[in-house]
Design an enzyme around this catalytic site. Structure first.
Site, PDB file in Angstrom:
ATOM      1  N   ASP A   1      28.918 -25.177  21.294  1.00 32.34           N
ATOM      2  CA  ASP A   1      30.349 -25.395  21.765  1.00 32.34           C
ATOM      3  C   ASP A   1      30.575 -25.662  22.982  1.00 32.34           C
ATOM      4  OD1 ASP A   1      32.922 -23.861  19.898  1.00 32.34           O
ATOM      5  OD2 ASP A   1      33.041 -23.805  22.064  1.00 32.34           O
TER       6      ASP A   1
ATOM      7  N   THR B   1      38.433 -28.981  -5.440  1.00 32.75           N
ATOM      8  CA  THR B   1      37.874 -29.071  -6.916  1.00 32.75           C
ATOM      9  C   THR B   1      37.734 -27.479  -7.210  1.00 32.75           C
ATOM     10  OG1 THR B   1      37.039 -31.396  -6.769  1.00 32.75           O
ATOM     11  CG2 THR B   1      35.976 -29.808  -8.029  1.00 32.75           C
ATOM     12  N   ALA B   2      36.820 -26.694  -6.247  1.00 28.42           N
ATOM     13  CA  ALA B   2      36.491 -25.209  -6.534  1.00 28.42           C
ATOM     14  C   ALA B   2      37.891 -24.613  -7.028  1.00 28.42           C
ATOM     15  CB  ALA B   2      35.896 -24.732  -5.367  1.00 28.42           C
TER      16      ALA B   2
ATOM     17  N   ARG C   1      39.063 -25.398 -10.496  1.00 25.22           N
ATOM     18  CA  ARG C   1      38.181 -25.025 -11.526  1.00 25.22           C
ATOM     19  C   ARG C   1      38.408 -23.533 -11.554  1.00 25.22           C
ATOM     20  NH1 ARG C   1      32.686 -28.504 -10.724  1.00 25.22           N
ATOM     21  NH2 ARG C   1      33.447 -30.252 -11.352  1.00 25.22           N
TER      22      ARG C   1
ATOM     23  N   VAL D   1      39.855 -34.524   7.189  1.00 24.16           N
ATOM     24  CA  VAL D   1      38.508 -34.747   7.263  1.00 24.16           C
ATOM     25  C   VAL D   1      38.150 -36.217   6.741  1.00 24.16           C
ATOM     26  CG1 VAL D   1      38.346 -34.058   4.897  1.00 24.16           C
ATOM     27  CG2 VAL D   1      36.440 -33.606   6.221  1.00 24.16           C
TER      28      VAL D   1
ATOM     29  N   HIS E   1      42.100 -35.407   1.237  1.00 22.45           N
ATOM     30  CA  HIS E   1      42.041 -34.048   1.283  1.00 22.45           C
ATOM     31  C   HIS E   1      43.447 -33.639   1.785  1.00 22.45           C
ATOM     32  CE1 HIS E   1      41.335 -29.694   1.807  1.00 22.45           C
ATOM     33  NE2 HIS E   1      41.316 -29.902   3.116  1.00 22.45           N
TER      34      HIS E   1
ATOM     35  N   ASN F   1      39.636 -31.372   9.975  1.00 19.16           N
ATOM     36  CA  ASN F   1      40.586 -32.202   9.341  1.00 19.16           C
ATOM     37  C   ASN F   1      41.394 -32.956  10.380  1.00 19.16           C
ATOM     38  OD1 ASN F   1      40.676 -31.196   6.737  1.00 19.16           O
ATOM     39  ND2 ASN F   1      41.310 -29.257   7.519  1.00 19.16           N
TER      40      ASN F   1
END
Length: 381
Positions: free
Chosen positions: A38, A153-154, A157, A126, A179, A124
């Protein structure tokens, strides 16, 4: 690329997303060595200490430390979670240019270290940042992976599983494209186990077969929904952007039952197409709702990154909707976007070119053109 010996990850960026990823890696015992980098070196040291103090409870022998770019030399995966936040009034292009500068300060020293593994990008936007990483590194695009629509997608579902009262792992459907706001669900490809979801909508239409016997009005309604399901297959149903009205949302919300929105007490499955559109809208806006409630999203994406990492280290050849460069698939070239791809130890083994209907192809084309225009605005090439 992973050679099957010491599983080493270098994580760049120890903010909430990066550390959610690190925490998930530790708890799932995904790697053998984790190095944190970092710009705030003191923070990286503190995060490494904090994780190390939990090793005794994790069942893992992971080696965790704060480090610097030379540590990337023998890493299998370099994960980038670093970036800058948008300033008030700052344009999208200006934000992208600032993030491109940040990535130049990261990717160049990573490659100079002799790194020869895989990049995993989570910053992002992304899809754009993954393409920038590929351009700056000069790596084969198959070795540069963005998280893409893996989390979307998760979410899809999960919501489908809740609606139908089915384990989400048995719902097979994808979110594709950017995205972001132009992402979409190709419903013609959605399946419950081996049964097309649109077929369920066409046959069940919100009532059971038993209930429809002898009920002319309900049977007619079922025929109408069946026609709608067929229209979706052909790409001619619904609004072009996949949005729904407030009334449709209310109808979706009021249709919940004890066993899931799409299951009645007898366990039979029911479905209306407006339910699917409501679910798609909820997926698209999930991040906005979470950010409104708690200012940021990080647990879900951290676990999505961990899932991609497990697929790499396990050489699983799993199908995940990552951000990958299209090279002729879906009629698109030189654009990174969320598509189903086979992920293994060498990165993206193959992008799956799935058969979509005309309307779905149009949505993907529009999403890709949007991403191309964003990238071209920066004039990096």
């Amino acid at each position: 690329m992973y050679q099957g010996e010491n599983r080493k990850i270098v994580l760049i960026g120890t903010g909430m997303v990066g550390m959610s990823y690190a925490y998930a890696l530790l708890n799932q015992n995904v790697c053998d060595e984790l190095v944190l980098i970092d710009i705030d070196k003191k923070r990286a040291m503190g995060e490494a200490m904090d994780l190390n103090h939990g090793l005794a409870f994790s069942g893992s022998n992971m080696k965790i430390s704060a480090g610097d770019y030379p540590d990337c030399a023998n890493a299998d995966i370099v994960c980038i979670c670093a970036g800058v936040a948008q300033k008030p009034g700052e344009s999208r292009t200006d934000l992208l240019l600032r993030n491109a500068q940040v990535f130049r300060s990261i990717v160049n020293p990573v490659t100079e270290s002799g790194f020869n593994g895989l990049f995993l990008v989570a910053t992002n936007p992304v899809d754009i940042m993954t393409r920038i990483t590929c351009t700056l590194s000069g790596f084969n695009p198959r070795r540069v992976i963005g998280t893409g629509t893996t989390l979307d997608t998760a979410r899809l579902r999960y919501l489908l599983g809740r609606h139908f009262g089915v384990d989400p792992r048995n719902m097979h459907a994808y979110v594709m494209g950017e995205h972001g706001d132009s992402e979409f669900v190709p419903w013609s490809l959605a399946m419950m186990a081996s049964r097309p979801v649109l077929e369920l909508c066409g046959q069940q239409s919100g009532i059971t077969d038993r209930e429809s016997d002898g009920k002319k009005a309900e049977a007619t309604d079922g025929q109408d929904v069946g026609k709608e399901a067929e229209a979706v297959k052909k790409g001619s149903f619904g609004k072009a952007n996949g949005s729904i009205t407030v009334n449709e949302k209310e109808a979706y919300g009021s249709g919940r039952s004890e066993t899931g929105n799409g299951s009645n007490r007898s366990g039979q499955i029911s479905c209306r197409l407006k339910d699917l559109l409501a679910i798609e809208d909820e997926v698209r806006n999930a991040a906005y709702r979470i950010i409104e409630a708690k200012d940021a999203t990080y647990y879900g994406i951290g676990m999505a990154m961990t899932r991609i990492t497990r697929a790499i280290f396990g050489n699983e050849n799993s199908v995940l909707t990552v951000s990958a460069m299209l090279r002729g698939e879906y009629g698109q070239n030189r654009v990174f976007t969320g598509v189903p791809a086979i992920i293994g130890s060498n990165g993206i083994a193959r992008v799956l070119d799935l058969p979509m209907n005309a309307e779905e192809q149009k949505k993907l084309d529009e999403s890709c053109e949007k991403l191309k225009s964003y990238y071209e605005e920066m004039r990096l090439e």
